[in-house]
Design a protein around this motif. Structure first.
Motif, PDB file in Angstrom:
ATOM      1  N   PRO A  31      62.868  55.910 -11.557  1.00  0.00           N
ATOM      2  CA  PRO A  31      63.854  55.394 -12.506  1.00  0.00           C
ATOM      3  C   PRO A  31      63.670  55.809 -13.959  1.00  0.00           C
ATOM      4  N   ASP A  32      62.455  55.997 -14.438  1.00  0.00           N
ATOM      5  CA  ASP A  32      62.296  56.257 -15.866  1.00  0.00           C
ATOM      6  C   ASP A  32      61.448  57.506 -16.110  1.00  0.00           C
ATOM      7  N   VAL A  33      61.365  57.877 -17.373  1.00  0.00           N
ATOM      8  CA  VAL A  33      60.725  59.131 -17.774  1.00  0.00           C
ATOM      9  C   VAL A  33      59.247  59.167 -17.409  1.00  0.00           C
ATOM     10  N   LEU A  34      58.526  58.089 -17.637  1.00  0.00           N
ATOM     11  CA  LEU A  34      57.091  58.097 -17.371  1.00  0.00           C
ATOM     12  C   LEU A  34      56.793  58.242 -15.885  1.00  0.00           C
ATOM     13  N   ASP A  35      57.572  57.585 -15.049  1.00  0.00           N
ATOM     14  CA  ASP A  35      57.383  57.736 -13.604  1.00  0.00           C
ATOM     15  C   ASP A  35      57.711  59.150 -13.152  1.00  0.00           C
ATOM     16  N   ARG A  36      58.785  59.699 -13.683  1.00  0.00           N
ATOM     17  CA  ARG A  36      59.152  61.075 -13.329  1.00  0.00           C
ATOM     18  C   ARG A  36      58.112  62.069 -13.810  1.00  0.00           C
ATOM     19  N   MET A  37      57.568  61.819 -14.981  1.00  0.00           N
ATOM     20  CA  MET A  37      56.532  62.703 -15.516  1.00  0.00           C
ATOM     21  C   MET A  37      55.308  62.668 -14.617  1.00  0.00           C
ATOM     22  N   HIS A  38      54.948  61.499 -14.133  1.00  0.00           N
ATOM     23  CA  HIS A  38      53.816  61.367 -13.216  1.00  0.00           C
ATOM     24  C   HIS A  38      54.082  62.148 -11.928  1.00  0.00           C
ATOM     25  N   ALA A  39      55.294  62.010 -11.386  1.00  0.00           N
ATOM     26  CA  ALA A  39      55.634  62.711 -10.148  1.00  0.00           C
ATOM     27  C   ALA A  39      55.677  64.218 -10.348  1.00  0.00           C
ATOM     28  N   ALA A  40      56.046  64.641 -11.540  1.00  0.00           N
ATOM     29  CA  ALA A  40      56.148  66.082 -11.790  1.00  0.00           C
ATOM     30  C   ALA A  40      54.794  66.734 -12.020  1.00  0.00           C
ATOM     31  N   THR A  41      53.778  65.970 -12.320  1.00  0.00           N
ATOM     32  CA  THR A  41      52.496  66.589 -12.637  1.00  0.00           C
ATOM     33  C   THR A  41      51.435  66.382 -11.567  1.00  0.00           C
ATOM     34  N   LYS A  42      51.111  65.163 -11.240  1.00  0.00           N
ATOM     35  CA  LYS A  42      49.955  64.922 -10.367  1.00  0.00           C
ATOM     36  C   LYS A  42      50.136  65.468  -8.956  1.00  0.00           C
ATOM     37  N   PRO A  43      51.124  65.016  -8.176  1.00  0.00           N
ATOM     38  CA  PRO A  43      51.217  65.578  -6.827  1.00  0.00           C
ATOM     39  C   PRO A  43      51.651  67.035  -6.824  1.00  0.00           C
ATOM     40  N   GLN A  44      52.408  67.446  -7.826  1.00  0.00           N
ATOM     41  CA  GLN A  44      52.848  68.834  -7.879  1.00  0.00           C
ATOM     42  C   GLN A  44      51.678  69.775  -8.094  1.00  0.00           C
ATOM     43  N   VAL A  45      50.776  69.433  -8.999  1.00  0.00           N
ATOM     44  CA  VAL A  45      49.612  70.294  -9.249  1.00  0.00           C
ATOM     45  C   VAL A  45      48.728  70.362  -8.006  1.00  0.00           C
ATOM     46  N   LEU A  46      48.471  69.231  -7.383  1.00  0.00           N
ATOM     47  CA  LEU A  46      47.666  69.241  -6.163  1.00  0.00           C
ATOM     48  C   LEU A  46      48.370  70.024  -5.059  1.00  0.00           C
ATOM     49  N   GLY A  47      49.685  69.883  -4.962  1.00  0.00           N
ATOM     50  CA  GLY A  47      50.445  70.636  -3.967  1.00  0.00           C
ATOM     51  C   GLY A  47      50.352  72.130  -4.191  1.00  0.00           C
ATOM     52  N   VAL A  48      50.485  72.554  -5.440  1.00  0.00           N
ATOM     53  CA  VAL A  48      50.385  73.984  -5.746  1.00  0.00           C
ATOM     54  C   VAL A  48      48.972  74.487  -5.472  1.00  0.00           C
TER      55      VAL A  48
END
Length: 116
Positions: A31-48
């Protein structure tokens, strides 16, 4: 030994793809910017990083491993900086619900906004 590395590479590729998918869904659904920022960085970096590990286990060439290592280093160096800049820009533009923050470390550094 080659078969074991291929199986581990396939598992790492699948896990990395699933984490990247979860990060993409989180960016769209949170819903908000901070949650989206978390989703865009932590699991994405580990996934990459898992995808790169899977590629390294499958390719095994010295030139390939060097390029994969460079991509991993740049991913680890740029993702936290990008998240910091996105969070700061969202805070300064007033898109962060300050009631959700435990501590507001930027409260004293906030420049006056135009129109207020």
């Amino acid at each position: 030994m080659s078969t074991v590395a291929d199986v581990l590479g396939a598992v790492a590729l699948l896990a990395g793809a699933l984490l990247s998918l979860a990060a993409g869904i989180g960016v769209l659904r949170f819903p908000d910017v901070l949650d989206r920022m978390h989703a865009a960085t932590k699991p994405q970096v580990l996934g990459v990083l898992l995808l790169l590990l899977g590629l390294a286990l499958r390719l095994r060439g010295p030139m390939d491993l060097g390029m994969i290592a460079l991509v991993a280093v740049f991913q680890l160096a740029t993702a936290p900086v990008a998240a910091q800049m996105i969070g700061r820009a969202a805070y300064r533009s007033g898109r962060v619900d300050r009631t959700l923050l435990d501590t507001d470390e930027l409260a004293g550094n906030q420049p006056p906004r135009a129109g207020r």
